[in-house]
Design a protein around this motif. Sequence first.
Motif, short mmCIF file in Angstrom:
data_model
loop_
_atom_site.label_atom_id
_atom_site.label_comp_id
_atom_site.label_asym_id
_atom_site.label_seq_id
_atom_site.Cartn_x
_atom_site.Cartn_y
_atom_site.Cartn_z
N PHE A 393 1.01 -1.51 0.02
CA PHE A 393 0.06 -0.18 0.08
C PHE A 393 0.50 1.11 0.32
O PHE A 393 0.90 2.71 -0.78
N ALA A 394 1.47 1.55 0.48
CA ALA A 394 2.87 2.71 0.69
C ALA A 394 3.36 2.89 -0.67
O ALA A 394 3.51 3.66 -1.40
N PHE A 395 4.15 1.37 -1.31
CA PHE A 395 4.46 1.43 -2.79
C PHE A 395 3.29 2.33 -4.04
O PHE A 395 3.79 3.31 -4.40
N ILE A 396 2.20 2.16 -3.39
CA ILE A 396 0.74 2.82 -4.50
C ILE A 396 1.12 4.01 -4.14
O ILE A 396 0.31 4.55 -5.11
N MET A 397 0.70 4.72 -2.57
CA MET A 397 1.01 5.80 -2.18
C MET A 397 1.61 6.62 -2.67
O MET A 397 1.28 8.21 -3.38
N ALA A 398 2.87 6.15 -2.83
CA ALA A 398 3.85 7.50 -3.34
C ALA A 398 3.97 6.95 -5.01
O ALA A 398 4.80 7.78 -5.28
N LEU A 399 3.41 5.91 -5.63
CA LEU A 399 3.96 6.39 -6.75
C LEU A 399 3.32 7.16 -7.89
O LEU A 399 3.77 7.79 -8.09
N GLY A 400 2.36 8.22 -6.90
CA GLY A 400 1.34 9.21 -8.09
C GLY A 400 2.41 10.41 -7.51
O GLY A 400 2.37 11.52 -8.43
N ILE A 401 3.60 10.41 -6.72
CA ILE A 401 4.44 11.80 -6.00
C ILE A 401 5.25 11.23 -6.36
O ILE A 401 6.41 12.73 -6.94
N VAL A 402 5.85 10.60 -6.79
CA VAL A 402 7.45 10.11 -6.82
C VAL A 402 8.21 10.46 -7.88
O VAL A 402 9.27 11.28 -7.39
N VAL A 403 7.49 10.80 -8.96
CA VAL A 403 8.28 11.56 -10.07
C VAL A 403 8.25 13.09 -10.44
O VAL A 403 8.86 14.00 -11.34
N ASP A 404 7.60 14.17 -9.21
CA ASP A 404 6.94 15.17 -9.29
C ASP A 404 8.79 15.33 -9.17
O ASP A 404 8.70 16.96 -10.03
N ASP A 405 9.06 15.56 -8.00
CA ASP A 405 11.19 16.35 -8.62
C ASP A 405 11.82 15.89 -9.60
O ASP A 405 12.05 16.64 -10.21
N ALA A 406 11.43 14.49 -10.23
CA ALA A 406 12.70 14.48 -11.58
C ALA A 406 11.85 15.17 -12.38
O ALA A 406 12.34 15.75 -13.69
N VAL A 442 10.30 17.51 -1.60
CA VAL A 442 10.68 15.91 -0.85
C VAL A 442 10.95 15.90 0.34
O VAL A 442 10.13 15.73 1.27
N LEU A 443 11.51 17.37 1.87
CA LEU A 443 11.95 16.79 2.59
C LEU A 443 10.13 16.81 3.53
O LEU A 443 9.77 17.01 5.01
N THR A 444 9.05 18.05 2.74
CA THR A 444 7.68 18.39 2.80
C THR A 444 7.51 16.97 2.91
O THR A 444 6.26 16.75 4.11
N LEU A 476 15.15 8.50 -2.04
CA LEU A 476 15.80 7.98 -3.46
C LEU A 476 15.54 8.46 -5.19
O LEU A 476 16.23 8.89 -5.73
N SER A 477 13.98 8.92 -4.66
CA SER A 477 13.95 9.68 -5.72
C SER A 477 14.21 11.05 -5.91
O SER A 477 14.74 11.64 -6.87
#
Length: 701
Positions: A393-406, A442-444, A476-477
């Motif tokens: 569930f944590a992986f799924i939740m992070a999926l929509g946020i992880v590439v914002d910085d990239a 990211v820190l936020t 890591l992102s």
Amino acid sequence: MSTHDLVTKGAVGWMASNPVAANLLMILLLLGGILMSGKIKQEVFPAFELDEVTISVPYPSASPEEVENGIILATEEAVRGLDGVKRVTSTATEGTGTVVVELLNNADTQKALQDIKAAVDRITSYPEEAESPTVSLPTIQREVINVAIYGDQNEHVLRATAEQIRDEILQEDGITVVDLSGARDPEITVEIPQDTLRAYNLTLADVATIIGQTAQEIPGGSVKTQNGEILLRMSERREYGPEFENIPIISNSDGTVVTLGEIATVSESFEDSDMSANFNGKPAIMVNVYSIGDQKPIDVANVVKAYIAKTNPTLPEGLHLAVMNDMSDVFAQRIDLLMRNAVMGLCLVFIALGLFLEIRLAFWVMLGIPVSFLGTMLLMPGMDVSINMISLFAFIMALGIVVDDAIVVGENVYDWRQRGDNPMHAAIFGARQVSVPVVFSVLTNVVSFLPLALIPGTFGKLFLVIPAVVCTIFLLSLVESLFILPAHLSHQHKHRDNGLYGMIHKRQQKIGKWLENMIEFHYLPFIRKATEHRYVTLTAFVGVLVLLVGYYFGGRLRITDRPEIEGDNVTASLVLPYGSPVEATDDLRSRLEQTALQVVKENGGDKILKGIWGLTSDSNECKVRVFLVSSDERDISVSQFTQKWRKLMGEVVGVESLTYSATMGPGDRVALEVELGHTDIPTLEAAAADFGRELEKFSSV
């Protein structure tokens, strides 16, 4: 210092100008995560140690009131004042007293366990009929699959077959823990007429002592001889009823012996208990299979299913094996959901950036998702985190946020490239320019998830997995977007205008130009008007806020601290007043089964049903559990099924409680518990009844 040195100064510049280092880091995260993914422990729900100690004291044939007076009160008094004890909760049932000692969050569980054991051992006021207390730390077993053995056979055949199947499943590769439930324990009964006891001047206690002293296996040490050491052992252990019949009870001086079989009737039966179970209306025993250590739930379930397919044709006539509940299915569905969402996320990122920016840029930004996810899997064993329902569930939740910085870094690099800067300078300057806001964004995100790590108690241990996984993915992102991505973007050559790539690039440039026009001629003028007429903008914002607040207080928005998740099973739990005959409980259990079967027939029949499990655990308590197929294979939800079942069952007169549960996970709990306390039981029961009647006056109860 040369211009090149100024450009490549700092970590971002050094990594961008040294693609070998960036690629090695990327390969380490990707390959390391792939290799480690097969070694990470898998479990349906994370295993953890509960901060509590359980004390169980059997008191055969005692009523709950007798258990409370003889067991509970003395035990509570002994353990309540010990160091590390937060709360003591007790339950008195027929024949057993259970005390649960909840410990403080920072308490040493092993020391508390030893202190509680010592305190219980010092209790001298237990009734003589009470058995030895058991003090233990509760363990959460990782149940994977339940198998029902059912059919029209007597209890002896059913039990023997269940034990044989349990032993055979244990012999399968990858299976370690299997137990039985829903069955009475075997018992050897010795019956001696009173006249016979008097004739031989015996008592039942005398006979019990002789049997206990004789029917046992005791090591007797060893004797050293010239030929070696001889081990001595009294091997008189007996397993079956006929073996007890030759035990000598009376030995006379003239050499005559009176054996147990001559004065008693020895028979093999089952313990005197009201427990009984059935599956699809036929007598049944449940086989529970667990995973331990590195055993994977899906592998364990596949082994059991293969065994069922192999064994079913060889069972005695009338007996069958059926899977009742398979938690590995839920686990596999969660993995499938993650993979489908990941593929969808990769495609959406690639398509969106490819349309409005550049194909190669879109590819390298998209690569941030697998780099972050696989890198997290590389670190999961070190964090003692397994692949389970919560971490998935944590992986799924992070999926929509992880590439914002990239995306932010890539878009800014692209903007520098559009200004005519060379790839190296554009990558370094573009990444540096947005590095501060990217780091803080990211820190936020990390800070927003950290409070989950501070939740105390059982839920805190359960949800600790979420911040561990999500925060690692975010960090890591960040590393990927600031150190790996600029290195890839800094060595891109000028695109070619011919060929397939040239054609795609031309069309992409047209779409990008259309977006720029939309921003320039529509979005920016709207923003200017909104800022020029700031009071109108503020009024509109306040108006929307008022509408949302009204929507909330109007009761249309449901708020819950633990969301309910629909499962594929519905359970009805029924409790009759203490002392009710078991026949009344069995009749109501049968009625629950029949009404559930009627709901099944009216909503798809056998196509939606795996089976119905009924269990009478005590003379006044029973449960009926309906196992439905996956929600994808039926048109009726478990909530709808529960409503129809409840309506068809109607109001049952004379029961203490009848509850229906159709959810799973954290939401599968009561919303509010109120405890009433008093030293006088009748007064307490009357107060509870009055309180319940008052609560019924509320429309939402």
